[in-house]
Motif scaffolding. Structure first.
Motif, PDB file in Angstrom:
ATOM      1  N   VAL A 490       0.842  -1.210   0.000  1.00 33.55           N
ATOM      2  CA  VAL A 490       0.000   0.000   0.000  1.00 33.55           C
ATOM      3  C   VAL A 490       0.869   1.249   0.000  1.00 33.55           C
ATOM      4  O   VAL A 490       0.585   2.224  -0.711  1.00 33.55           O
ATOM      5  N   ALA A 491       1.924   1.251   0.782  1.00 35.13           N
ATOM      6  CA  ALA A 491       2.824   2.406   0.832  1.00 35.13           C
ATOM      7  C   ALA A 491       3.505   2.658  -0.498  1.00 35.13           C
ATOM      8  O   ALA A 491       3.772   3.814  -0.867  1.00 35.13           O
ATOM      9  N   GLN A 492       3.780   1.596  -1.245  1.00 32.22           N
ATOM     10  CA  GLN A 492       4.448   1.750  -2.527  1.00 32.22           C
ATOM     11  C   GLN A 492       3.509   2.154  -3.658  1.00 32.22           C
ATOM     12  O   GLN A 492       3.922   2.865  -4.584  1.00 32.22           O
ATOM     13  N   SER A 493       2.251   1.708  -3.584  1.00 31.59           N
ATOM     14  CA  SER A 493       1.355   1.856  -4.737  1.00 31.59           C
ATOM     15  C   SER A 493       0.318   2.951  -4.579  1.00 31.59           C
ATOM     16  O   SER A 493      -0.301   3.326  -5.576  1.00 31.59           O
ATOM     17  N   CYS A 494       0.069   3.449  -3.383  1.00 30.33           N
ATOM     18  CA  CYS A 494      -1.027   4.400  -3.151  1.00 30.33           C
ATOM     19  C   CYS A 494      -0.489   5.696  -2.574  1.00 30.33           C
ATOM     20  O   CYS A 494      -0.673   5.982  -1.375  1.00 30.33           O
ATOM     21  N   PRO A 495       0.165   6.518  -3.374  1.00 32.46           N
ATOM     22  CA  PRO A 495       0.706   7.770  -2.826  1.00 32.46           C
ATOM     23  C   PRO A 495      -0.359   8.807  -2.524  1.00 32.46           C
ATOM     24  O   PRO A 495      -0.106   9.748  -1.766  1.00 32.46           O
ATOM     25  N   LYS A 496      -1.580   8.684  -3.093  1.00 34.64           N
ATOM     26  CA  LYS A 496      -2.650   9.667  -2.874  1.00 34.64           C
ATOM     27  C   LYS A 496      -3.564   9.291  -1.724  1.00 34.64           C
ATOM     28  O   LYS A 496      -4.599   9.949  -1.512  1.00 34.64           O
ATOM     29  N   LEU A 497      -3.207   8.280  -0.948  1.00 38.60           N
ATOM     30  CA  LEU A 497      -4.071   7.810   0.127  1.00 38.60           C
ATOM     31  C   LEU A 497      -4.242   8.898   1.185  1.00 38.60           C
ATOM     32  O   LEU A 497      -3.271   9.455   1.686  1.00 38.60           O
ATOM     33  N   GLU A 498      -5.521   9.190   1.546  1.00 41.62           N
ATOM     34  CA  GLU A 498      -5.847  10.222   2.517  1.00 41.62           C
ATOM     35  C   GLU A 498      -6.426   9.664   3.807  1.00 41.62           C
ATOM     36  O   GLU A 498      -6.295  10.308   4.845  1.00 41.62           O
ATOM     37  N   SER A 499      -7.083   8.505   3.757  1.00 40.61           N
ATOM     38  CA  SER A 499      -7.690   7.919   4.951  1.00 40.61           C
ATOM     39  C   SER A 499      -7.391   6.432   4.969  1.00 40.61           C
ATOM     40  O   SER A 499      -7.589   5.738   3.961  1.00 40.61           O
ATOM     41  N   LEU A 500      -6.924   5.927   6.116  1.00 37.72           N
ATOM     42  CA  LEU A 500      -6.571   4.520   6.265  1.00 37.72           C
ATOM     43  C   LEU A 500      -7.085   4.017   7.604  1.00 37.72           C
ATOM     44  O   LEU A 500      -6.857   4.631   8.644  1.00 37.72           O
ATOM     45  N   ASN A 501      -7.784   2.881   7.570  1.00 38.95           N
ATOM     46  CA  ASN A 501      -8.325   2.249   8.768  1.00 38.95           C
ATOM     47  C   ASN A 501      -7.860   0.802   8.784  1.00 38.95           C
ATOM     48  O   ASN A 501      -8.305  -0.018   7.985  1.00 38.95           O
ATOM     49  N   ILE A 502      -6.951   0.488   9.696  1.00 39.34           N
ATOM     50  CA  ILE A 502      -6.425  -0.870   9.836  1.00 39.34           C
ATOM     51  C   ILE A 502      -6.607  -1.349  11.274  1.00 39.34           C
ATOM     52  O   ILE A 502      -5.790  -2.126  11.798  1.00 39.34           O
ATOM     53  N   SER A 503      -7.670  -0.942  11.911  1.00 38.37           N
ATOM     54  CA  SER A 503      -7.918  -1.357  13.285  1.00 38.37           C
ATOM     55  C   SER A 503      -8.258  -2.838  13.334  1.00 38.37           C
ATOM     56  O   SER A 503      -8.916  -3.382  12.445  1.00 38.37           O
ATOM     57  N   SER A 504      -7.781  -3.506  14.379  1.00 33.72           N
ATOM     58  CA  SER A 504      -8.053  -4.936  14.636  1.00 33.72           C
ATOM     59  C   SER A 504      -7.562  -5.834  13.521  1.00 33.72           C
ATOM     60  O   SER A 504      -8.144  -6.886  13.265  1.00 33.72           O
ATOM     61  N   CYS A 505      -6.520  -5.458  12.822  1.00 35.06           N
ATOM     62  CA  CYS A 505      -5.924  -6.322  11.793  1.00 35.06           C
ATOM     63  C   CYS A 505      -4.902  -7.239  12.464  1.00 35.06           C
ATOM     64  O   CYS A 505      -3.683  -7.086  12.301  1.00 35.06           O
ATOM     65  N   ASN A 506      -5.379  -8.199  13.236  1.00 35.66           N
ATOM     66  CA  ASN A 506      -4.541  -9.152  13.945  1.00 35.66           C
ATOM     67  C   ASN A 506      -4.853 -10.550  13.428  1.00 35.66           C
ATOM     68  O   ASN A 506      -5.983 -11.019  13.533  1.00 35.66           O
ATOM     69  N   SER A 507      -3.849 -11.228  12.861  1.00 36.04           N
ATOM     70  CA  SER A 507      -4.048 -12.603  12.403  1.00 36.04           C
ATOM     71  C   SER A 507      -4.207 -13.522  13.601  1.00 36.04           C
ATOM     72  O   SER A 507      -3.726 -13.250  14.705  1.00 36.04           O
ATOM     73  N   ARG A 508      -4.879 -14.643  13.385  1.00 35.94           N
ATOM     74  CA  ARG A 508      -5.071 -15.589  14.469  1.00 35.94           C
ATOM     75  C   ARG A 508      -3.754 -16.249  14.847  1.00 35.94           C
ATOM     76  O   ARG A 508      -2.840 -16.368  14.036  1.00 35.94           O
ATOM     77  N   ARG A 509      -3.704 -16.715  16.081  1.00 32.53           N
ATOM     78  CA  ARG A 509      -2.447 -17.299  16.565  1.00 32.53           C
ATOM     79  C   ARG A 509      -2.112 -18.598  15.860  1.00 32.53           C
ATOM     80  O   ARG A 509      -0.972 -18.877  15.581  1.00 32.53           O
ATOM     81  N   SER A 510      -3.120 -19.427  15.598  1.00 36.35           N
ATOM     82  CA  SER A 510      -2.865 -20.704  14.933  1.00 36.35           C
ATOM     83  C   SER A 510      -3.916 -20.920  13.873  1.00 36.35           C
ATOM     84  O   SER A 510      -5.110 -20.728  14.099  1.00 36.35           O
ATOM     85  N   LEU A 511      -3.487 -21.265  12.668  1.00 35.00           N
ATOM     86  CA  LEU A 511      -4.368 -21.466  11.540  1.00 35.00           C
ATOM     87  C   LEU A 511      -4.082 -22.818  10.921  1.00 35.00           C
ATOM     88  O   LEU A 511      -2.942 -23.297  10.935  1.00 35.00           O
ATOM     89  N   PRO A 512      -5.105 -23.474  10.346  1.00 46.43           N
ATOM     90  CA  PRO A 512      -4.838 -24.755   9.696  1.00 46.43           C
ATOM     91  C   PRO A 512      -3.974 -24.583   8.468  1.00 46.43           C
ATOM     92  O   PRO A 512      -4.113 -23.629   7.707  1.00 46.43           O
ATOM     93  N   HIS A 513      -3.063 -25.497   8.290  1.00 48.01           N
ATOM     94  CA  HIS A 513      -2.174 -25.449   7.142  1.00 48.01           C
ATOM     95  C   HIS A 513      -2.985 -25.674   5.875  1.00 48.01           C
ATOM     96  O   HIS A 513      -3.870 -26.524   5.833  1.00 48.01           O
ATOM     97  N   PRO A 514      -2.724 -24.933   4.789  1.00 48.49           N
ATOM     98  CA  PRO A 514      -3.528 -25.110   3.589  1.00 48.49           C
ATOM     99  C   PRO A 514      -3.425 -26.500   2.994  1.00 48.49           C
ATOM    100  O   PRO A 514      -4.332 -26.944   2.297  1.00 48.49           O
ATOM    101  N   GLU A 515      -2.332 -27.220   3.238  1.00 51.41           N
ATOM    102  CA  GLU A 515      -2.207 -28.562   2.711  1.00 51.41           C
ATOM    103  C   GLU A 515      -2.857 -29.593   3.623  1.00 51.41           C
ATOM    104  O   GLU A 515      -2.888 -30.773   3.300  1.00 51.41           O
ATOM    105  N   GLY A 516      -3.379 -29.168   4.760  1.00 55.57           N
ATOM    106  CA  GLY A 516      -4.104 -30.070   5.655  1.00 55.57           C
ATOM    107  C   GLY A 516      -3.192 -30.691   6.680  1.00 55.57           C
ATOM    108  O   GLY A 516      -1.974 -30.764   6.547  1.00 55.57           O
ATOM    109  N   GLY A 517      -3.819 -31.140   7.748  1.00 52.58           N
ATOM    110  CA  GLY A 517      -3.094 -31.892   8.758  1.00 52.58           C
ATOM    111  C   GLY A 517      -2.615 -31.032   9.885  1.00 52.58           C
ATOM    112  O   GLY A 517      -3.304 -30.834  10.880  1.00 52.58           O
TER     113      GLY A 517
END
Length: 721
Positions: A490-517
């Motif tokens: 976003v910093a590289q591609s959006c130089p005209k950005l005026e408003s940004l909301n990234i509240s609560s952008c927290n990934s989960r602690r553990s996620l299932p592996h896409p290949e399963g298991g």
């Protein structure tokens, strides 16, 4: 006798006594000699042309009334008020209005003996109509009659073409308490009146000054007062006087916004028929209409009524209605630009296909809380003016269908896909690649991972962000797919950005592996590295929201001091933040007007001192929201805080949500709740309900469940128990 010696003026008390005695003498003369004073003008000074006739016999016709009153002069119109008819009987006349062209003829009819004004053995009761019903006249004494084709036009008409001063022309007879209207029958030709009123016929009460609230308050005050009166009461009170009627009409013509939730009458339900009467009066001037009343009060005819009576409507918002067909809007509302459907359960693609066709004038379309819309209505529609499209909590929305429909939306500059199905995240990169002119993007509340989360998905999303060079507003709140890598792109591609909301952008602690298991550990979402990258690349940021970020510290927030145009900074519920980073932002950002750090425990009162120093160097209005922080002083130390005339410190309104904090722990299912059901088994009647242990089915043979059904229980329920 009647004058005081000192002031030589008329004594008011003696004058009232004398007037009362004359009135008594006049009343005696009327009784004994049959003399009665008949006025020629109303209380407002309007010549009397229209008479009110009552005590009509059944089956009275207009021809019979003409025969009774034609002997006194030329009759301009004769109108009968017919009562409601029953299932087995015709309507009966209740009263009538007889309008003479010449006021002198109406005066003759009032002075005529009673035996001349009889019909079928009944003595007709004749009295002057009130000022509200009397026709107006020109300066030369001629009556102003509205042509037949303009009877239903608005009464506020200008007569500049005829050289007559602008006045209100009223020939509408409002005669029912429920708002029934009937139009007086008029002729299309003007009949001049050459009869001049003599001076002695003028009402003697004109010289008396009678002041009302309409004379005391000016129009601005009355307009402000009318804003607090329900529209239904204003419409029903029009008959008070000519002046009040003109003011009510002027106020109703000035209404631009109407919300059905403003309907405050408990005794009268807002039905479609009632809404129709309201829009008949205010619909021509409305530009914004919100139908957010209870859905059961309005029916399917609501769309037809809005399309018929609101030709200048620009914004329409429908909330909670079960109407399926909204196509009639396009036939009447030619100026409709913003259209929103919220919680409309019966809304489908067929309900919207006509609203977004190629010649449609709609520029913004919003659908929220819907389970039927799939996006198929946009396929092949090719609307030329649609530039904003928003979907919120639409579980049936199909990403492949929406991606194909985007090809027909060349003018789209705003796209909002919030709380959509998790499969939509795979299609979003394909959609963004087709919208290089996008200025506003919202992808919030993606909290379900399922099987679509993979590094390839985020790489494709980052590549799609590289094409959004015109982006100005970006909302990614509560999106678990957003990481520091996304923020760097976003910093590289959006130089005209005026408003940004990234509240609560927290990934989960553990996620299932896409290949399963196995279970794989992932990154913690957006942190210091991502925030710093955005502050370095997007120097045009005016509003920044970094609330509830578990990986954000003072080192990352200090990067916001590099934003010269920052006006609003929001960082709620961040336990790692302190007053030091906020002091840097206050000192380095000359346009900063609002800082919201509610719920940040480590923020102390030093931020107030830093704000006072910043205002001393660069004065501007500044608001600090410090509720739920360590900056809240006690009653003794409250007066010791530094203050400034331009500084506002809010210590009471806590806008933070503790459930969104990254360190929030739900204690509902912790170890202390294991014994929460212990009290149930301690009751003495528990054994009485299930019986003794020997009588239960729990034995060596668990295949026999006959003992279960005598207690009304099923086998799976007992096994789970």
């Amino acid at each position: 006798m009647y004058y005081e010696d000192e002031e030589r003026l008329l004594n008011p008390d003696l004058f009232h006594v004398f007037r009362r005695e004359l009135y008594a003498i006049n009343s005696d003369l009327e009784v004994t000699l049959g003399l009665k004073y008949v006025p020629t003008h109303t209380e407002d000074g309007i010549p009397i042309r229209k008479l009110y006739v009552s005590n009509l016999p059944p089956k009275t016709t207009r021809s019979e009334l003409f025969g009774v009153f034609a002997q006194y002069g030329f009759i301009k119109s004769c109108w009968l008020r017919m009562g409601d008819k029953g299932p087995n009987r015709p309507p009966t006349p209740t009263y009538a209005f007889v309008t003479f062209s010449n006021p002198a003829d109406a005066h003759k009819a009032l002075q005529a003996p009673i035996h001349e004004k009889t019909l079928r053995g009944r003595n007709l009761k004749i009295s002057p109509a009130d000022s509200w019903h009397q026709p107006t006249e020109d300066a030369d004494g001629r009556g102003r009659w509205k042509p037949r084709g303009q009877r239903r036009a608005d009464g506020n008409t200008s007569s500049s073409e005829t050289g007559v001063p602008e006045q209100e022309v009223n020939n509408i007879d409002r005669v029912s308490e429920n708002g029934d209207e009937a139009m007086a029958t008029t002729s299309t030709t003007e009949v001049p009146s050459n009869v001049q009123l003599q001076d002695e016929e003028k009402c003697t009460t004109d010289n008396e000054s009678c002041y009302t609230i309409l004379d005391v308050l000016n129009r601005d005050c009355l307009t402000h007062i009318m804003a607090y009166i329900p529209i239904r009461d204003l419409i029903r009170s029009e008959r008070v006087s000519k002046t009040w009627q003109n003011m009510v009409r002027e106020y109703l013509q000035g209404i631009r916004i109407f919300k059905t939730s403003w309907w405050q009458h408990v005794t009268v339900m807002l039905t479609t028929a009632v809404l129709r009467r309201i829009l008949q009066r205010v619909g021509d001037s409305l530009t914004r209409l919100h139908i957010d009343h209870h859905w059961s009060a309005l029916n399917d005819r609501t769309a037809h009524i809005v399309g018929k009576f609101c030709p200048n409507l620009e914004e329409l918002k429908i909330v909670g209605m079960h109407t399926r067909n909204w196509n009639p809007l396009i036939y009447g509302c030619k100026e409709l630009k913003n259209l929103s459907f919220v919680s409309c359960n019966k809304l489908t693609d067929s309900s919207l296909v006509q609203l977004v066709k190629s010649e449609s004038c709609i520029e913004s379309l919003t659908v929220a809380n819907n389970t039927h819309v799939t996006g198929l209505f946009l396929t092949g529609s090719n609307p030329q003016k649609l530039n904003s499209l928003a979907f919120y909590n639409c579980y049936s929305l199909q990403g492949t269908v929406l991606s194909a429909a985007i090809d027909t939306l060349p003018q789209l500059t705003t796209l909002k896909l919030d709380v959509c199905p998790y499969t939509m995240w795979k299609i979003i990169p394909l959609i963004l690649n087709k919208l290089p002119r996008l200025e506003e993007l919202s992808l919030s509340e993606y909290i379900s991972v399922e099987m679509c989360f993979s590094p390839q998905c985020n790489d494709a999303f980052c590549d799609a962000l590289a094409t959004l060079t015109e982006l100005k507003i970006l909302n990614l709140s509560r999106n678990i797919y957003i990481t520091n890598a996304v923020m760097k792109r976003v910093a590289q591609s959006c130089p005209k950005l005026e408003s940004l909301n990234i509240s609560s952008c927290n990934s989960r602690r553990s996620l299932p592996h896409p290949e399963g298991g196995s279970i794989a550990r992932t990154s913690t979402g957006v942190g210091d590295e991502g925030v710093a990258a955005v502050c370095r690349g997007c120097r045009a940021l005016c509003a920044l929201d970094v609330s509830y970020l578990g990986a954000l510290s003072d080192a990352g927030l200090r990067a916001a001091a590099r934003l010269p145009r920052l006006a609003r900074l929001t960082a709620r519920g961040n336990p790692a933040l302190s007053a030091a980073s906020l002091a840097c932002c206050l000192a380095a950002c000359p346009l900063l007007e609002e800082v919201d750090v509610c719920g940040c425990d480590a923020v102390s009162e030093e931020v107030v001192c830093a704000a006072v120093r910043a205002l001393a160097e660069r004065p501007r209005a500044l608001t600090l929201r410090l509720a739920g922080t360590s900056a809240q002083p006690n009653e003794l130390a409250r007066d010791e805080y530094p203050s400034h005339k331009l500084l506002t410190v809010d210590l009471l309104d806590d806008r933070s949500n503790p459930h969104l904090r990254p360190d929030f722990v739900d204690h509902m299912f912790d170890d202390s709740s294991d014994d929460s059901f212990g009290d149930i088994y301690d009751h003495d009647d528990f054994d009485e309900f299930f019986g003794q242990d020997d009588d239960l089915f729990l034995g060596d043979d668990l295949d026999d469940f006959e003992g279960l059904y005598q207690f009304g229980l099923n086998a799976p329920d007992i096994i789970l128990l």
